[in-house]
Design a protein around this motif. Structure first.
Motif, PDB file in Angstrom:
ATOM      1  N   ARG A   4       0.819  -1.207   0.000  1.00 15.41           N
ATOM      2  CA  ARG A   4       0.000   0.000   0.000  1.00 15.41           C
ATOM      3  C   ARG A   4       0.860   1.268   0.000  1.00 15.41           C
ATOM      4  N   LEU A   5       2.002   1.135   0.691  1.00 19.60           N
ATOM      5  CA  LEU A   5       2.901   2.275   0.778  1.00 19.60           C
ATOM      6  C   LEU A   5       3.477   2.617  -0.604  1.00 19.60           C
ATOM      7  N   VAL A   6       3.743   1.580  -1.401  1.00 21.99           N
ATOM      8  CA  VAL A   6       4.263   1.812  -2.757  1.00 21.99           C
ATOM      9  C   VAL A   6       3.279   2.678  -3.522  1.00 21.99           C
ATOM     10  N   TRP A   7       2.043   2.293  -3.459  1.00 26.01           N
ATOM     11  CA  TRP A   7       0.997   3.018  -4.163  1.00 26.01           C
ATOM     12  C   TRP A   7       0.883   4.456  -3.660  1.00 26.01           C
ATOM     13  N   LEU A   8       0.964   4.609  -2.331  1.00 27.54           N
ATOM     14  CA  LEU A   8       0.868   5.952  -1.755  1.00 27.54           C
ATOM     15  C   LEU A   8       2.027   6.849  -2.185  1.00 27.54           C
ATOM     16  N   PHE A   9       3.226   6.269  -2.200  1.00 33.26           N
ATOM     17  CA  PHE A   9       4.392   7.052  -2.618  1.00 33.26           C
ATOM     18  C   PHE A   9       4.263   7.471  -4.076  1.00 33.26           C
ATOM     19  N   ILE A  10       3.782   6.550  -4.908  1.00 28.52           N
ATOM     20  CA  ILE A  10       3.606   6.876  -6.327  1.00 28.52           C
ATOM     21  C   ILE A  10       2.621   8.031  -6.452  1.00 28.52           C
ATOM     22  N   ARG A  11       1.490   7.899  -5.748  1.00 30.01           N
ATOM     23  CA  ARG A  11       0.459   8.921  -5.853  1.00 30.01           C
ATOM     24  C   ARG A  11       0.943  10.260  -5.331  1.00 30.01           C
ATOM     25  N   ARG A  12       1.688  10.185  -4.230  1.00 31.26           N
ATOM     26  CA  ARG A  12       2.199  11.407  -3.619  1.00 31.26           C
ATOM     27  C   ARG A  12       3.106  12.156  -4.601  1.00 31.26           C
ATOM     28  N   GLU A  13       4.022  11.433  -5.224  1.00 29.09           N
ATOM     29  CA  GLU A  13       4.936  12.064  -6.178  1.00 29.09           C
ATOM     30  C   GLU A  13       4.170  12.726  -7.313  1.00 29.09           C
ATOM     31  N   ILE A  14       3.182  11.997  -7.826  1.00 29.34           N
ATOM     32  CA  ILE A  14       2.427  12.522  -8.968  1.00 29.34           C
ATOM     33  C   ILE A  14       1.638  13.762  -8.559  1.00 29.34           C
ATOM     34  N   VAL A  15       0.961  13.656  -7.426  1.00 24.90           N
ATOM     35  CA  VAL A  15       0.156  14.797  -6.973  1.00 24.90           C
ATOM     36  C   VAL A  15       1.032  16.023  -6.765  1.00 24.90           C
ATOM     37  N   ILE A  16       2.156  15.826  -6.087  1.00 27.71           N
ATOM     38  CA  ILE A  16       3.045  16.954  -5.804  1.00 27.71           C
ATOM     39  C   ILE A  16       3.557  17.556  -7.105  1.00 27.71           C
ATOM     40  N   GLY A  55       5.320  14.167  11.789  1.00 28.68           N
ATOM     41  CA  GLY A  55       5.143  14.715  10.449  1.00 28.68           C
ATOM     42  C   GLY A  55       6.054  14.118   9.401  1.00 28.68           C
ATOM     43  N   THR A  56       6.505  12.866   9.601  1.00 32.01           N
ATOM     44  CA  THR A  56       7.324  12.226   8.585  1.00 32.01           C
ATOM     45  C   THR A  56       6.539  12.140   7.282  1.00 32.01           C
ATOM     46  N   GLY A  57       7.127  12.623   6.210  1.00 28.34           N
ATOM     47  CA  GLY A  57       6.463  12.545   4.921  1.00 28.34           C
ATOM     48  C   GLY A  57       5.505  13.695   4.649  1.00 28.34           C
ATOM     49  N   PHE A  58       5.387  14.620   5.577  1.00 25.55           N
ATOM     50  CA  PHE A  58       4.555  15.802   5.330  1.00 25.55           C
ATOM     51  C   PHE A  58       5.098  16.554   4.129  1.00 25.55           C
ATOM     52  N   HIS A  59       4.221  17.030   3.304  1.00 24.69           N
ATOM     53  CA  HIS A  59       4.681  17.819   2.164  1.00 24.69           C
ATOM     54  C   HIS A  59       3.897  19.119   2.083  1.00 24.69           C
ATOM     55  N   ALA A  60       4.617  20.212   1.901  1.00 30.53           N
ATOM     56  CA  ALA A  60       4.016  21.541   1.955  1.00 30.53           C
ATOM     57  C   ALA A  60       2.908  21.742   0.924  1.00 30.53           C
ATOM     58  N   ASP A 112      14.301  25.781   0.790  1.00 24.50           N
ATOM     59  CA  ASP A 112      13.424  26.520  -0.108  1.00 24.50           C
ATOM     60  C   ASP A 112      11.984  26.110   0.180  1.00 24.50           C
ATOM     61  N   ALA A 113      11.052  26.697  -0.554  1.00 26.54           N
ATOM     62  CA  ALA A 113       9.640  26.478  -0.240  1.00 26.54           C
ATOM     63  C   ALA A 113       9.248  25.014  -0.359  1.00 26.54           C
ATOM     64  N   ALA A 114       9.952  24.267  -1.214  1.00 21.90           N
ATOM     65  CA  ALA A 114       9.593  22.862  -1.409  1.00 21.90           C
ATOM     66  C   ALA A 114      10.243  21.972  -0.367  1.00 21.90           C
ATOM     67  N   GLY A 115      10.983  22.583   0.570  1.00 22.97           N
ATOM     68  CA  GLY A 115      11.589  21.796   1.627  1.00 22.97           C
ATOM     69  C   GLY A 115      12.943  21.211   1.262  1.00 22.97           C
ATOM     70  N   ASN A 116      13.550  21.682   0.178  1.00 21.07           N
ATOM     71  CA  ASN A 116      14.883  21.199  -0.169  1.00 21.07           C
ATOM     72  C   ASN A 116      15.929  22.063   0.517  1.00 21.07           C
TER      73      ASN A 116
END
Lengths: 272, 402
Positions: free
Chosen positions: A24-36, B107-112, B381-385
């Motif tokens: 499930r985490l794989v899917w979440l990471f993929i989605r997260r990258e795409i959304v961002i 907040g591990t994995g939190f993204h702005a 920076d704003a993206a957290g890098n």
């Protein structure tokens, strides 16, 4: 339910069970990258179309007349765009996979998941961009009045092999990069040279007969050739020896890359 | 034997390599060193190592709430990282039973760029919650964070405090059989910290197993039924929190202001202390010295900071960029004070070394341990890098206000 903490890590049945547990985490990471990625851009998906499109225009202007006789009745823009499409998938997946640990650095130090999920989710995520850009190929084909046959289903096999290959290389380079930072500097150069060694802008028949088998060790040779043949069905199908060499090289790299990654995954965070 | 055990560890050891000074540590550098060593070049000696965790064996039964105390660099966080599989041990083995939750950071994995809602789902999943579980607890999480109206807003528009509240709120809703907890509550405002701890306290009443690292000794004493003391990677005491904490306090006392060399006859340091032993990266350390002098005269003082491996990471530059600063002393007690910005890597322990000299020579050396907590002082920076620019702490305010 329990887990063991040990100095060594490797590939075992537990490893596969674990991947399944964390799927499930794989899917979440993929989605997260795409959304961002898409939230931050103005025209979002269009970037993944514009990039190969621009390259296609350049290639057509420079090489269009040079190679047009060697590619049968396939218009050069289609030839170039299809090559670029698969190349972009491979090189993006490989590059992102190799850089995945650095991108996940802070997370890796604070939370446990099988480390291979980091490169895997980036490599798989690149498929999304491929499908976006594939829409542009479909549009181009419609423009040229070309359809696809049932053979296009074979593209799935090409995609699987390309993904395995970029996963293998991505894991290998990510593992080395965690220890030696040289990889991140060498990567852009490597990918550029690699593209010129693949039949992206020129047909593979352009490479001399004496180099043919060595050339095929680059798995992208067989894959791009097959991809074009499955989509356009122009000319003879790629030769079996080129196909076989490419497949062996793909599978070897995949096994090697994953094995090396698994060997060092337990202490990756220490040197990252 | 495993029936009522939650954690079983045998001879755990973790060795870290000290970073090479000088060389870039690149591929060519590494290979070159190896080749030179083969050729018999002694200067290319292997890098030195230290054991962050040294032969730690322990059993923790189900339902136990165990606190770990010790100076930073004593191995507490390393023990948590090894037990949670974040990094493999160099030696030994361990087994952990049950569903594990780890809260080593909020907040591990939190993204702005993601909304509050998306971040809750992402962070929850990273902590090991299932989607159904997060959906079920979602309203509670939002209510606990008091952020009902902001969940669809990207968290880049949140204030720092709102972000922390959301992160803590997800964390305290984590439900697992074995929970590893590192000093994560030292963030956010005090009221919300207290609220979060209260929620954790409720959880400890059940048969969940907790392993807690906290600098706040009162918290450990209140929550834990058992306490471990660590020093230099070793487990030095295992017992009732009150006893272990008493011994730890003694150690801290004896370490603080310890005279390493004897004072010259005309000058003695009778007290040397830091206002706080924990400082956020970028904040200031206040050093107070009481020096007794036989007669009026002049002394010189110098400061340096060593990390837990003994390397000097900084030295105080006084007037005219000189290491030694002249101080006028009067007969009797002299109270001295000095401020030093703690611009050092977070999550480590350091020693502040204060040296005093008179014309007769070195008068006294005091070693004061302190820990830098919070986040590393870096510019993002704003993206957290992280940006490759040296970061200095700044605070803006309206002119004329305090």
């Amino acid at each position: 339910m329990h887990y063991d903490v040990r100095p060594t890590s490797g590939i075992s049945r537990d490893f596969l069970n674990e991947i399944w547990f964390f799927r499930r985490l794989v899917w979440l990471f993929i989605r997260r990258e795409i959304v961002i990625r898409y939230k931050n851009t103005l025209i979002g998906a269009a970037w993944y179309i514009l990039q190969p499109l621009a390259m296609m225009v350049v290639f057509t202007l420079v090489f269009g007349s040079v190679f047009s006789r060697q590619i049968g009745d396939l218009p050069y823009p289609l030839f170039a765009f299809s090559g670029l499409l698969l190349w972009q998938l491979f090189s993006r997946a490989l590059t992102l996979g190799a850089q995945s640990l650095v991108m996940f650095q802070s997370m890796l130090g604070k939370i446990y998941f099988p480390r291979i999920i980091a490169p895997a989710s980036f490599v798989l995520g690149a498929l999304f961009d491929f499908f976006v850009a594939a829409l542009a190929l479909a549009a181009l084909m419609a423009w040229y009045g070309r359809g696809v046959g049932p053979a296009v289903a074979g593209v799935l096999v090409v995609l699987v092999l390309s993904t395995l290959c970029s996963m293998g290389w991505g894991c290998l380079l990510a593992a080395v990069d965690a220890r030696y930072r040289d990889v991140r500097h060498a990567l852009p150069l490597l990918m550029q040279v690699w593209m010129f060694c693949s039949p992206v802008m020129y047909p593979s028949t352009y490479v001399g007969e004496q180099w043919r088998l060595l050339y095929a060790v680059n798995p992208m040779v067989g894959l791009i050739e097959w991809f074009r043949w499955l989509v356009f069905q122009v000319g003879p199908a790629p030769a079996w020896d080129i196909t076989a060499i490419g497949m062996v090289s793909t599978l070897l790299v995949f096994v090697l890359g994953v094995a090396v990654f698994q060997k060092v995954q337990g202490t990756l965070v220490d040197t990252l | 034997m495993s029936g009522d055990l939650a954690i079983h560890a045998e001879h755990l050891g973790k060795r870290y390599r000290l970073r090479q000074q000088g060389g870039m540590g690149g591929l060519v550098d590494g290979l070159g060193r190896r080749l030179r060593r083969l050729a018999g070049d002694d200067a290319a000696a292997p890098p030195s190592h230290f054991w962050a965790l040294d032969d730690v064996s322990l059993d923790i039964r189900k339902g136990e709430v165990v606190g770990i105390v010790g100076h930073n660099g004593a191995g507490k966080s390393t023990l948590l990282k090894v037990l949670t599989r974040i990094t493999n041990p160099t030696r030994g083995s361990a087994r952990v039973w049950g569903r594990v939750g780890m809260l080593l950071e909020v907040g591990t994995g939190f993204h702005a760029d993601l909304s509050g809602r998306e971040n809750v789902f992402m962070n929850g999943a990273i902590l090991g919650m299932t989607q159904a579980e997060i959906r079920r607890k979602y309203d509670d999480i939002v209510a606990f964070a008091e952020l009902e109206d902001f969940m669809d807003l990207a968290i880049r528009h949140y204030s720092n405090g709102m972000c922390l509240r959301l992160a803590l709120s997800v964390a305290v809703h984590l439900d697992a059989e074995v929970i590893f907890l590192d000093e994560i509550w030292a963030v956010g405002d005090l009221a919300f910290q207290t609220k979060s701890w209260r929620r954790i306290e409720e959880l400890t009443g059940s048969d969940r197993t907790f392993v807690i690292v906290a600098h706040n000794l009162d918290t450990i004493e209140r929550l834990c039924g058992r306490c471990l003391l660590m020093d230099h990677g070793r487990l030095t005491m295992d017992g009732k929190p009150a006893d272990v904490i008493a011994r730890y306090r003694d150690e801290v006392q004896s370490r603080a202001g310890r005279l390493v060399t004897g004072g010259a006859p005309s000058l003695r340091v009778t007290e040397a202390r830091l206002d706080t032993q924990e400082v956020h990266a970028g904040d200031s350390l206040d050093i107070r010295l009481v020096v007794e002098a036989d007669s009026a005269g002049e002394a010189t003082a110098a400061l340096s900071v060593r990390d837990d491996t003994g390397r000097t990471v900084a030295a105080g530059a006084g007037a005219d960029h000189q290491r030694w600063t002249a101080l006028a002393v009067e007969p009797g007690r002299n109270r001295l004070r000095c401020t030093l910005p703690a611009c050092f890597a977070a999550d480590r322990t350091y020693s502040l070394v204060v040296e005093l000299r008179t014309v007769q020579g070195l008068a006294a050396v005091s070693e004061l341990p302190f820990t830098v907590i919070g986040r590393d002082l870096v510019l993002m920076d704003a993206a957290g890098n992280e940006l490759p620019v040296p970061a200095v702490p700044v605070a803006w305010r309206r002119d004329g206000e305090q």
